[in-house]
Structures are given as C-alpha cells and as structure tokens.
Motif scaffolding. Structure first.
Motif, PDB file in Angstrom:
ATOM      1  N   TRP A   1      11.260   6.199  -6.427  1.00 28.84           N
ATOM      2  CA  TRP A   1      10.125   5.272  -6.665  1.00 28.84           C
ATOM      3  C   TRP A   1       9.161   6.020  -7.479  1.00 28.84           C
ATOM      4  O   TRP A   1       8.410   5.796  -8.216  1.00 28.84           O
ATOM      5  CB  TRP A   1       9.542   4.834  -5.283  1.00 28.84           C
ATOM      6  CG  TRP A   1       8.412   4.009  -5.537  1.00 28.84           C
ATOM      7  CD1 TRP A   1       7.244   4.168  -5.539  1.00 28.84           C
ATOM      8  CD2 TRP A   1       8.481   2.845  -6.396  1.00 28.84           C
ATOM      9  NE1 TRP A   1       6.412   3.149  -5.848  1.00 28.84           N
ATOM     10  CE2 TRP A   1       7.326   2.025  -6.329  1.00 28.84           C
ATOM     11  CE3 TRP A   1       9.649   1.753  -6.871  1.00 28.84           C
ATOM     12  CZ2 TRP A   1       6.777   0.930  -7.002  1.00 28.84           C
ATOM     13  CZ3 TRP A   1       9.320   0.374  -7.307  1.00 28.84           C
ATOM     14  CH2 TRP A   1       7.870   0.192  -7.466  1.00 28.84           C
TER      15      TRP A   1
ATOM     16  N   GLY B   1      16.517   7.121   2.653  1.00 27.20           N
ATOM     17  CA  GLY B   1      15.153   6.747   2.219  1.00 27.20           C
ATOM     18  C   GLY B   1      14.433   7.778   1.566  1.00 27.20           C
ATOM     19  O   GLY B   1      13.450   7.788   0.798  1.00 27.20           O
ATOM     20  N   ASP B   2      14.741   9.115   1.747  1.00 25.25           N
ATOM     21  CA  ASP B   2      14.123  10.355   1.163  1.00 25.25           C
ATOM     22  C   ASP B   2      14.255   9.917  -0.381  1.00 25.25           C
ATOM     23  O   ASP B   2      13.392  10.332  -1.225  1.00 25.25           O
ATOM     24  CB  ASP B   2      14.287  11.554   1.741  1.00 25.25           C
ATOM     25  CG  ASP B   2      13.724  11.631   2.971  1.00 25.25           C
ATOM     26  OD1 ASP B   2      12.655  11.099   3.402  1.00 25.25           O
ATOM     27  OD2 ASP B   2      14.313  12.469   3.774  1.00 25.25           O
TER      28      ASP B   2
ATOM     29  N   ASP C   1      15.393  -1.031   1.788  1.00 25.59           N
ATOM     30  CA  ASP C   1      13.819  -1.745   2.458  1.00 25.59           C
ATOM     31  C   ASP C   1      12.895  -1.115   1.497  1.00 25.59           C
ATOM     32  O   ASP C   1      11.895  -1.739   1.132  1.00 25.59           O
ATOM     33  CB  ASP C   1      14.075  -1.403   3.752  1.00 25.59           C
ATOM     34  CG  ASP C   1      14.818  -2.218   4.646  1.00 25.59           C
ATOM     35  OD1 ASP C   1      15.300  -3.132   4.214  1.00 25.59           O
ATOM     36  OD2 ASP C   1      15.077  -2.124   5.597  1.00 25.59           O
ATOM     37  N   TYR C   2      12.987   0.421   1.357  1.00 19.60           N
ATOM     38  CA  TYR C   2      11.832   1.060   0.937  1.00 19.60           C
ATOM     39  C   TYR C   2      11.470   0.565  -0.647  1.00 19.60           C
ATOM     40  O   TYR C   2      10.466   0.300  -1.098  1.00 19.60           O
ATOM     41  CB  TYR C   2      11.924   2.603   0.811  1.00 19.60           C
ATOM     42  CG  TYR C   2      10.830   3.457   0.377  1.00 19.60           C
ATOM     43  CD1 TYR C   2       9.587   3.445   0.898  1.00 19.60           C
ATOM     44  CD2 TYR C   2      10.865   3.835  -1.105  1.00 19.60           C
ATOM     45  CE1 TYR C   2       8.613   4.238   0.225  1.00 19.60           C
ATOM     46  CE2 TYR C   2       9.833   4.378  -1.535  1.00 19.60           C
ATOM     47  CZ  TYR C   2       8.853   4.643  -0.734  1.00 19.60           C
ATOM     48  OH  TYR C   2       7.600   5.187  -1.632  1.00 19.60           O
TER      49      TYR C   2
ATOM     50  N   GLN D   1       8.760  -1.631  -2.083  1.00 18.29           N
ATOM     51  CA  GLN D   1       7.836  -1.161  -3.043  1.00 18.29           C
ATOM     52  C   GLN D   1       7.576  -2.121  -4.149  1.00 18.29           C
ATOM     53  O   GLN D   1       6.337  -2.297  -4.564  1.00 18.29           O
ATOM     54  CB  GLN D   1       8.143   0.274  -3.624  1.00 18.29           C
ATOM     55  CG  GLN D   1       7.700   1.412  -2.411  1.00 18.29           C
ATOM     56  CD  GLN D   1       6.628   1.390  -2.107  1.00 18.29           C
ATOM     57  OE1 GLN D   1       5.673   1.672  -2.748  1.00 18.29           O
ATOM     58  NE2 GLN D   1       6.264   1.578  -0.419  1.00 18.29           N
TER      59      GLN D   1
ATOM     60  N   GLU E   1      17.460   1.886   4.881  1.00 20.71           N
ATOM     61  CA  GLU E   1      16.165   2.620   4.680  1.00 20.71           C
ATOM     62  C   GLU E   1      15.902   2.592   3.309  1.00 20.71           C
ATOM     63  O   GLU E   1      14.508   2.268   2.627  1.00 20.71           O
ATOM     64  CB  GLU E   1      16.018   4.052   5.488  1.00 20.71           C
ATOM     65  CG  GLU E   1      15.945   3.757   6.638  1.00 20.71           C
ATOM     66  CD  GLU E   1      17.705   3.891   7.518  1.00 20.71           C
ATOM     67  OE1 GLU E   1      17.760   3.452   8.792  1.00 20.71           O
ATOM     68  OE2 GLU E   1      18.445   4.172   6.594  1.00 20.71           O
TER      69      GLU E   1
ATOM     70  N   LYS F   1      12.333   7.436  -2.203  1.00 20.00           N
ATOM     71  CA  LYS F   1      10.944   7.954  -2.337  1.00 20.00           C
ATOM     72  C   LYS F   1      10.916   8.559  -3.822  1.00 20.00           C
ATOM     73  O   LYS F   1       9.954   8.332  -4.425  1.00 20.00           O
ATOM     74  CB  LYS F   1      10.314   8.501  -1.041  1.00 20.00           C
ATOM     75  CG  LYS F   1      10.374   7.505   0.126  1.00 20.00           C
ATOM     76  CD  LYS F   1       9.756   8.564   1.279  1.00 20.00           C
ATOM     77  CE  LYS F   1       9.611   7.465   2.440  1.00 20.00           C
ATOM     78  NZ  LYS F   1       9.350   8.130   3.736  1.00 20.00           N
TER      79      LYS F   1
END
Length: 187
Positions: free
Chosen positions: A141, A134-135, A175-176, A180, A172, A138
């Motif tokens: 993105w 997940g990190d 999904d992230y 987005q 994660e 980010k």
C-alpha cells in the motif's frame, strides 16, 4: 437498448457479470457471494462457452470488489479453469508494453497495462514463503500511495495480483488492501 458493457476505471467490463454480482449481494444473507450465487456469476462469465479477455478482467474486478465466501471463490476459480480462456486466469502472461512514455513503467498482462513497480512489490512480498501477509500488504500500500494518488492502473494491478495469486493472500492482507482502497475513495 441497454449496453452490454460497463465502464470500470477506464476499461470496458461485462455488465452481465457485474450485474450478477450486484444481484447476489442484494439478496438475503450476509452480503457475500455464496456458491449458489457464484454459479449464477459463472453462467455470465462462460456464456459463450469460453472466457474472453473482457470477462477475465471483469471477473478480476468482481473478485476484488465484492465479498465472496471462500467456498464460492474455490468454486468459481475451478469452474472458470475448465472453460476455454479461463485456464489462463492465474498465469502471468506478459506482453511487450507499448512504446509510450509513462510516469511509471508498465507491464502489459492479458492486454491490460499494469503498474510494473507495483507488480514487482507483490512479487517481492511473496518472497520465499509465497504468501502475502498483513505486513506485506502495508508495504504494498505504501508503494501505491507513494505519489499521493491511486490510479486506475494501480487499481487494476491490485485486482490482477489478487486473482492471480489469490491463494497466497492471507485474510489480513486482503482486508487491509481492499479496506485501504475503499477508504481512499470514500474520503
């Protein structure tokens, strides 16, 4: 006469494969493509006893665009790998980029120009553990929206990364990033 192709972000995709996915999520159930549905999608992908470049990119689009159960993803990857042209799906076959100017550098993979900066961000995110979490998603993105736009090239790059390194993405991260993308285009 209906077209065999559907335009997706500037690329001709196999309409039969997309239609099979659309039909799969329309039916009864939770809106995800099941193993039974994946078998129908596979028939469309391998309809000529081989997987063409167009079908590989269509599959990359469908895997990223539609929700699949884990077992359906496992089935379709395994099934495609056993068909001529499908064994290359998870390989990073890079061609020389065409000689033209671009705001960002490109890397041509399987005939498609992908955003090299974004590909490098994915490769870096996998790092030593080989996982995109997940990190990491980010940070990736942030690379995508650094210029306040999301290009077709960037969308295809994300789809490519998702299918090429699919087993390395945490739920994660998936999904992230796709959340987005969806939010970006619905805004």
């Amino acid at each position: 006469m209906p077209s065999y192709y559907a335009q997706v972000d500037g690329y001709k995709c196999d309409k039969g494969v997309i239609d099979a996915c659309v039909e799969a999520v329309k039916g009864v159930g939770d809106g995800r493509i099941s193993v039974a549905d994946a078998k129908k999608v596979y028939v469309e992908i391998a309809d000529g006893n081989k997987v063409t470049r167009c079908e590989r990119w269509t599959f990359r689009y469908c895997l990223a665009h539609f929700h699949w159960t884990d077992s359906a993803k496992t089935y379709i990857f395994d099934a495609i790998a056993n068909v001529k042209g499908g064994e290359d799906l998870e390989q990073d076959e890079v061609e020389e980029p065409p000689a033209k100017r671009s705001k960002r550098s490109v890397e041509v993979v399987d005939g498609m120009s992908l955003d090299k900066t974004l590909l490098d961000a994915f490769r870096e995110a996998m790092g030593e553990d080989g996982v995109i979490n997940g990190d990491d998603a980010k940070k990736i993105w942030a690379t995508v929206v650094a210029d306040d736009e999301v290009t077709a090239c960037e969308k295809w790059t994300i789809r490519y990364a998702f299918t090429t390194w699919n087993k390395k993405w945490t739920p994660e991260a998936t999904d992230y990033l796709f959340g987005q993308l969806k939010a970006w285009f619905e805004a």
